[in-house]
Design a protein around this motif. Structure first.
Motif, PDB file in Angstrom:
ATOM      1  N   GLY A  62       0.800  -1.216   0.000  1.00 34.13           N
ATOM      2  CA  GLY A  62       0.000   0.000   0.000  1.00 34.13           C
ATOM      3  C   GLY A  62       0.830   1.262   0.000  1.00 34.13           C
ATOM      4  O   GLY A  62       0.361   2.318  -0.451  1.00 34.13           O
ATOM      5  N   ARG A  63       2.068   1.196   0.487  1.00 34.18           N
ATOM      6  CA  ARG A  63       2.912   2.391   0.544  1.00 34.18           C
ATOM      7  C   ARG A  63       3.734   2.597  -0.721  1.00 34.18           C
ATOM      8  O   ARG A  63       3.946   3.731  -1.160  1.00 34.18           O
ATOM      9  CB  ARG A  63       3.843   2.308   1.751  1.00 34.18           C
ATOM     10  N   HIS A  64       4.237   1.513  -1.339  1.00 28.99           N
ATOM     11  CA  HIS A  64       5.117   1.658  -2.490  1.00 28.99           C
ATOM     12  C   HIS A  64       5.147   0.336  -3.248  1.00 28.99           C
ATOM     13  O   HIS A  64       4.654  -0.695  -2.781  1.00 28.99           O
ATOM     14  CB  HIS A  64       6.531   2.051  -2.064  1.00 28.99           C
ATOM     15  N   ASN A  65       5.733   0.386  -4.452  1.00 28.57           N
ATOM     16  CA  ASN A  65       5.944  -0.840  -5.229  1.00 28.57           C
ATOM     17  C   ASN A  65       6.970  -1.732  -4.540  1.00 28.57           C
ATOM     18  O   ASN A  65       7.835  -1.246  -3.799  1.00 28.57           O
ATOM     19  CB  ASN A  65       6.422  -0.488  -6.629  1.00 28.57           C
ATOM     20  N   VAL A  66       6.870  -3.045  -4.803  1.00 30.34           N
ATOM     21  CA  VAL A  66       7.788  -3.998  -4.204  1.00 30.34           C
ATOM     22  C   VAL A  66       8.326  -4.928  -5.283  1.00 30.34           C
ATOM     23  O   VAL A  66       7.705  -5.106  -6.344  1.00 30.34           O
ATOM     24  CB  VAL A  66       7.105  -4.829  -3.093  1.00 30.34           C
ATOM     25  N   THR A  67       9.500  -5.524  -4.962  1.00 24.33           N
ATOM     26  CA  THR A  67      10.102  -6.558  -5.800  1.00 24.33           C
ATOM     27  C   THR A  67      10.295  -7.787  -4.911  1.00 24.33           C
ATOM     28  O   THR A  67      10.948  -7.710  -3.868  1.00 24.33           O
ATOM     29  CB  THR A  67      11.443  -6.108  -6.373  1.00 24.33           C
ATOM     30  N   LEU A  97      12.042 -14.222   5.396  1.00 27.21           N
ATOM     31  CA  LEU A  97      11.102 -13.956   4.304  1.00 27.21           C
ATOM     32  C   LEU A  97      11.124 -12.493   3.868  1.00 27.21           C
ATOM     33  O   LEU A  97      11.044 -12.193   2.670  1.00 27.21           O
ATOM     34  CB  LEU A  97       9.695 -14.362   4.750  1.00 27.21           C
ATOM     35  N   LEU A  98      11.235 -11.563   4.815  1.00 25.22           N
ATOM     36  CA  LEU A  98      11.303 -10.146   4.441  1.00 25.22           C
ATOM     37  C   LEU A  98      12.610  -9.807   3.732  1.00 25.22           C
ATOM     38  O   LEU A  98      12.697  -8.773   3.041  1.00 25.22           O
ATOM     39  CB  LEU A  98      11.158  -9.277   5.690  1.00 25.22           C
ATOM     40  N   PHE A  99      13.631 -10.671   3.879  1.00 25.23           N
ATOM     41  CA  PHE A  99      14.877 -10.472   3.146  1.00 25.23           C
ATOM     42  C   PHE A  99      14.692 -10.687   1.642  1.00 25.23           C
ATOM     43  O   PHE A  99      15.536 -10.276   0.843  1.00 25.23           O
ATOM     44  CB  PHE A  99      15.937 -11.438   3.695  1.00 25.23           C
ATOM     45  N   HIS A 100      13.577 -11.319   1.244  1.00 22.24           N
ATOM     46  CA  HIS A 100      13.287 -11.568  -0.172  1.00 22.24           C
ATOM     47  C   HIS A 100      12.433 -10.471  -0.792  1.00 22.24           C
ATOM     48  O   HIS A 100      11.998 -10.612  -1.947  1.00 22.24           O
ATOM     49  CB  HIS A 100      12.566 -12.911  -0.336  1.00 22.24           C
ATOM     50  N   VAL A 101      12.161  -9.398  -0.073  1.00 24.94           N
ATOM     51  CA  VAL A 101      11.274  -8.343  -0.569  1.00 24.94           C
ATOM     52  C   VAL A 101      12.032  -7.010  -0.543  1.00 24.94           C
ATOM     53  O   VAL A 101      12.568  -6.616   0.502  1.00 24.94           O
ATOM     54  CB  VAL A 101       9.995  -8.247   0.283  1.00 24.94           C
ATOM     55  N   LEU A 102      12.060  -6.317  -1.716  1.00 26.46           N
ATOM     56  CA  LEU A 102      12.663  -4.991  -1.812  1.00 26.46           C
ATOM     57  C   LEU A 102      11.553  -3.952  -1.872  1.00 26.46           C
ATOM     58  O   LEU A 102      10.568  -4.128  -2.596  1.00 26.46           O
ATOM     59  CB  LEU A 102      13.539  -4.868  -3.067  1.00 26.46           C
ATOM     60  N   PRO A 103      11.677  -2.854  -1.146  1.00 26.92           N
ATOM     61  CA  PRO A 103      10.640  -1.813  -1.188  1.00 26.92           C
ATOM     62  C   PRO A 103      10.786  -0.896  -2.404  1.00 26.92           C
ATOM     63  O   PRO A 103      10.721   0.336  -2.289  1.00 26.92           O
ATOM     64  CB  PRO A 103      10.885  -1.065   0.123  1.00 26.92           C
ATOM     65  N   ALA A 121      23.625  -3.270  -7.889  1.00 25.91           N
ATOM     66  CA  ALA A 121      24.104  -2.563  -6.700  1.00 25.91           C
ATOM     67  C   ALA A 121      23.495  -3.233  -5.470  1.00 25.91           C
ATOM     68  O   ALA A 121      22.724  -4.194  -5.575  1.00 25.91           O
ATOM     69  CB  ALA A 121      23.738  -1.081  -6.767  1.00 25.91           C
ATOM     70  N   SER A 122      23.831  -2.729  -4.306  1.00 33.27           N
ATOM     71  CA  SER A 122      23.287  -3.242  -3.048  1.00 33.27           C
ATOM     72  C   SER A 122      22.030  -2.449  -2.702  1.00 33.27           C
ATOM     73  O   SER A 122      22.032  -1.214  -2.780  1.00 33.27           O
ATOM     74  CB  SER A 122      24.332  -3.104  -1.932  1.00 33.27           C
ATOM     75  N   HIS A 123      20.968  -3.171  -2.317  1.00 31.80           N
ATOM     76  CA  HIS A 123      19.696  -2.523  -2.045  1.00 31.80           C
ATOM     77  C   HIS A 123      19.168  -3.007  -0.689  1.00 31.80           C
ATOM     78  O   HIS A 123      19.321  -4.183  -0.335  1.00 31.80           O
ATOM     79  CB  HIS A 123      18.670  -2.857  -3.143  1.00 31.80           C
ATOM     80  N   PRO A 124      18.513  -2.130   0.059  1.00 36.46           N
ATOM     81  CA  PRO A 124      17.932  -2.542   1.344  1.00 36.46           C
ATOM     82  C   PRO A 124      16.672  -3.381   1.128  1.00 36.46           C
ATOM     83  O   PRO A 124      15.939  -3.209   0.156  1.00 36.46           O
ATOM     84  CB  PRO A 124      17.615  -1.210   2.033  1.00 36.46           C
ATOM     85  N   THR A 125      16.424  -4.292   2.043  1.00 41.57           N
ATOM     86  CA  THR A 125      15.233  -5.136   2.009  1.00 41.57           C
ATOM     87  C   THR A 125      14.304  -4.741   3.163  1.00 41.57           C
ATOM     88  O   THR A 125      14.648  -3.914   4.013  1.00 41.57           O
ATOM     89  CB  THR A 125      15.615  -6.619   2.138  1.00 41.57           C
ATOM     90  N   LEU A 126      13.134  -5.349   3.190  1.00 44.80           N
ATOM     91  CA  LEU A 126      12.188  -5.055   4.258  1.00 44.80           C
ATOM     92  C   LEU A 126      12.653  -5.596   5.615  1.00 44.80           C
ATOM     93  O   LEU A 126      12.136  -5.201   6.653  1.00 44.80           O
ATOM     94  CB  LEU A 126      10.814  -5.661   3.932  1.00 44.80           C
ATOM     95  N   SER A 127      13.625  -6.512   5.613  1.00 50.96           N
ATOM     96  CA  SER A 127      14.149  -7.035   6.875  1.00 50.96           C
ATOM     97  C   SER A 127      15.149  -6.093   7.529  1.00 50.96           C
ATOM     98  O   SER A 127      15.539  -6.318   8.668  1.00 50.96           O
ATOM     99  CB  SER A 127      14.811  -8.398   6.640  1.00 50.96           C
ATOM    100  N   GLY A 128      15.597  -5.060   6.782  1.00 45.14           N
ATOM    101  CA  GLY A 128      16.585  -4.137   7.311  1.00 45.14           C
ATOM    102  C   GLY A 128      17.994  -4.439   6.875  1.00 45.14           C
ATOM    103  O   GLY A 128      18.893  -3.636   7.128  1.00 45.14           O
ATOM    104  N   GLU A 129      18.235  -5.568   6.240  1.00 47.02           N
ATOM    105  CA  GLU A 129      19.565  -5.927   5.741  1.00 47.02           C
ATOM    106  C   GLU A 129      19.620  -5.703   4.238  1.00 47.02           C
ATOM    107  O   GLU A 129      18.602  -5.761   3.537  1.00 47.02           O
ATOM    108  CB  GLU A 129      19.891  -7.379   6.085  1.00 47.02           C
TER     109      GLU A 129
END
Length: 439
Positions: free
Chosen positions: A76-81, A115-121, A132-140
Motif C-alpha cells: 500500500g505504501r510503495h511498489n515492491v520486488t 522472508l522479508l529479506f526476499h522483498v525490496l521496497p 548494486a546493493s539494495h535494502p530489504t524489508l528485513s533491514g539488511e
C-alpha cells in the motif's frame, strides 16, 4: 496600439509553450499505483498473485510467519520486488535441520526476517536491473548483480525466471535457491550449538559403596564379546541401612567375606546366650548346614535365621526327625535370604499387615504378621512369636529367637500336634534381658 497588443499575444504564447514542456518533463516513465497508505490490496495486486502463483512453498511460509498484514502495508505504501525461490529449493534442497529450525514457534522472528529479506521496497523489473546493493524489508542489504550475457543474480542465487509476475504494484522474480541473511544464519548456528551442548548427558554424582563407604571405581573396559567383569560385591544384595554394625567385606584387611568365621561366631553366641543349645548342636553335629551357611556368606549372601529355643525343639517328635533330610528341611525353612532385624520386621508387619518371606526351602515361604505387640510367624497351631530379638547381628547374619518350630503346611500332621493352641506372646522375664518388647 498595434505594437503593444502584438507583444502581449507573443508573451502569452511563449508561456503556454513553457508550461507544456514542463508537464512533459515531469511525466513518469513506468506506470505505478499512487501511494495509498492504509488502503487494502485489490485483486490485481502482486501480493494476491504471489499467493495464487505456483510458488506455493513460499506462500505457505508467508502465511505461517504471519506476514500478510505486513506485506499489505508495504504494497500500500510503495511498489515492491519479490524474489521467490522455486518449490524444489524449499522442499528437497533445504537442509531438514534448518527447516525444522525455521518452523519452530520460538524461532518465528528468524522466519519473518528470512522472508522479508526476499522483498525490496522498490520496483526493479528485468529491463532496469540495478547492479548494486539494495535494502530489504528485513533491514539488511542484498546484492544485485548482472552478468555480461544478460544473466541476473541476487546475492548467491541466480534469477531463473525474471519478471515471472508483473503487476502495477510490484514484480516477482523466480530464483533458484533460498536467500539466508547473516543474522538468521548466526541464530541457527547458535541454537544448534546450544542443542548439541544440552544433548550431552549430565555426569552424575559419584556413587558411594554402602559396605566400604568409599567411592565406587568405574568398571574397567570390556572387550567386545567378552563376559562382563564385575567385582563380586557389586552383584550382591546390599544389607539394610539399619544394620547395627558395618558389614565386613572388601574394605577390611582381607578384602573378602569370611563367612565361616561369621557362622562360627554366631553358633558360639547361641551357646553363650543360653536356651539355644539344641539348635547349635543340630547345626554342628547332625547336618552340614554350618559349612553351607559359611559358603553362602563368603559368596556375599545375607541370612536371617529364625532360631527355635530349646523348649520348642523338645516338642519335635521322633517321626519328624527320623525321615532322611528332615533336620535340614526344618532348618532351611527357618532361614530367610534377607538381612532382617527385629525393628525392620516389626515395621514391615505394622505397615503391610502380612509379609511373606522367602526361605531357603523353596518354594515355601514363611508368613509374618503383627500380634500382641510382637511379630508372629506361621499360621494356626504351628505359629511362633519373636521371643528373643537380635541375638546376633553383624551385618551379614541376623539371628532372631522364636518360641516354636515352624513347619510348612504340607508337613504338618494333624495326629501329632506340635504346640498347644491359643498361645500368647511370652513375656521376657528372669535374668535374660535382651530387648524390651513392643506394646
Amino acid at each position: 496600439m498595434g505594437a503593444p497588443a502584438y507583444g502581449a499575444v507573443l508573451l502569452f504564447a511563449l508561456a503556454l509553450a513553457a508550461g507544456a514542456a514542463a508537464a512533459e518533463t515531469a511525466r513518469p516513465e513506468e506506470p505505478t499505483l499512487p501511494a495509498a497508505s492504509g488502503a487494502g490490496v485489490n485483486s490485481n495486486s502482486v501480493l494476491v498473485a504471489l499467493l495464487d502463483s505456483h510458488y506455493t512453498e513460499l506462500a505457505e511460509l508467508v502465511e505461517k510467519a504471519l506476514l500478510l498484514q505486513t506485506l499489505e502495508d508495504a504494497v500500500g505504501r510503495h511498489n515492491v520486488t519479490i524474489f521467490a525461490p522455486r518449490n524444489e529449493a524449499l522442499e528437497r534442497d533445504l537442509d531438514p535441520e534448518f527447516k525444522r529450525f525455521l518452523l519452530e514457534p520460538r524461532n518465528l522472528k528468524s522466519l519473518q526476517t528470512l522472508l522479508l529479506f526476499h522483498v525490496l521496497p522498490a520496483r526493479h523489473p528485468a529491463g532496469s536491473w540495478p547492479a548494486a546493493s539494495h535494502p530489504t524489508l528485513s533491514g539488511e542489504d542484498v546484492e544485485l548483480a548482472a552478468g555480461a550475457n544478460g544473466s541476473m543474480r541476487v546475492a548467491h542465487a541466480a534469477v531463473t525466471r525474471p519478471d515471472a509476475v508483473l503487476r502495477p504494484d510490484g514484480v516477482i522474480h523466480g530464483i533458484e535457491r533460498l536467500l539466508v541473511p547473516r543474522s538468521v544464519q548466526e541464530d541457527f548456528n547458535r541454537r544448534r550449538s546450544l542443542a548439541a551442548i544440552s544433548a550431552v548427558l549430565p555426569t552424575g554424582a559419584p556413587e558411594v559403596d554402602p559396605r566400604t563407604h568409599r567411592l565406587k571405581k568405574p568398571a574397567p573396559p570390556v572387550l567386545p564379546g567378552a563376559p562382563p567383569v564385575l567385582p563380586v560385591w557389586d552383584a550382591m544384595a546390599p544389607g539394610p541401612s539399619i544394620a547395627p554394625a558395618p558389614a565386613p567385606g572388601p574394605g577390611n584387611g582381607k578384602h573378602h567375606f569370611d563367612g565361616h568365621s561369621q557362622v562360627k561366631d554366631f553358633i558360639q553366641t547361641l551357646v553363650l546366650y543360653g536356651g539355644y543349645n539344641e539348635l547349635a548342636d543340630i547345626l554342628v553335629n547332625l547336618t552340614s548346614l554350618a559349612t553351607e551357611m559359611g559358603r553362602l556368606v563368603s559368596e556375599g549372601y545375607v541370612l536371617t535365621v529364625l532360631a527355635p529355643n530349646d523348649e520348642a525343639m523338645a516338642r519335635l517328635t521322633t517321626d519328624q526327625l527320623s525321615e532322611p533330610g528332615s533336620p535340614e528341611n526344618i532348618l532351611y525353612y527357618h532361614m530367610i535370604p534377607e538381612y532382617q532385624t527385629e525393628e525392620s520386621m516389626y515395621n514391615a508387619v505394622r505397615r503391610f499387615g502380612k509379609v511373606r518371606y522367602d526361605t531357603l526351602r523353596l518354594p515355601h515361604k514363611v508368613v509374618a504378621r503383627e500380634a500382641d505387640g510382637s511379630v508372629k510367624f506361621g499360621q494356626g497351631e504351628g505359629s511362633a512369636y519373636l521371643f528373643d530379638p537380635d541375638i546376633y547381628t553383624d551385618g551379614r547374619i541376623s539371628v532372631q529367637g522364636i518360641d516354636a518350630v515352624l513347619l510348612p503346611e504340607d508337613d504338618k500332621k494333624p495326629a501329632t500336634p506340635v504346640s498347644a493352641p491359643d498361645r500368647k506372646a511370652p513375656a521376657v522375664t528372669g535374668s535374660r534381658k535382651s530387648k524390651l518388647r513392643r506394646g
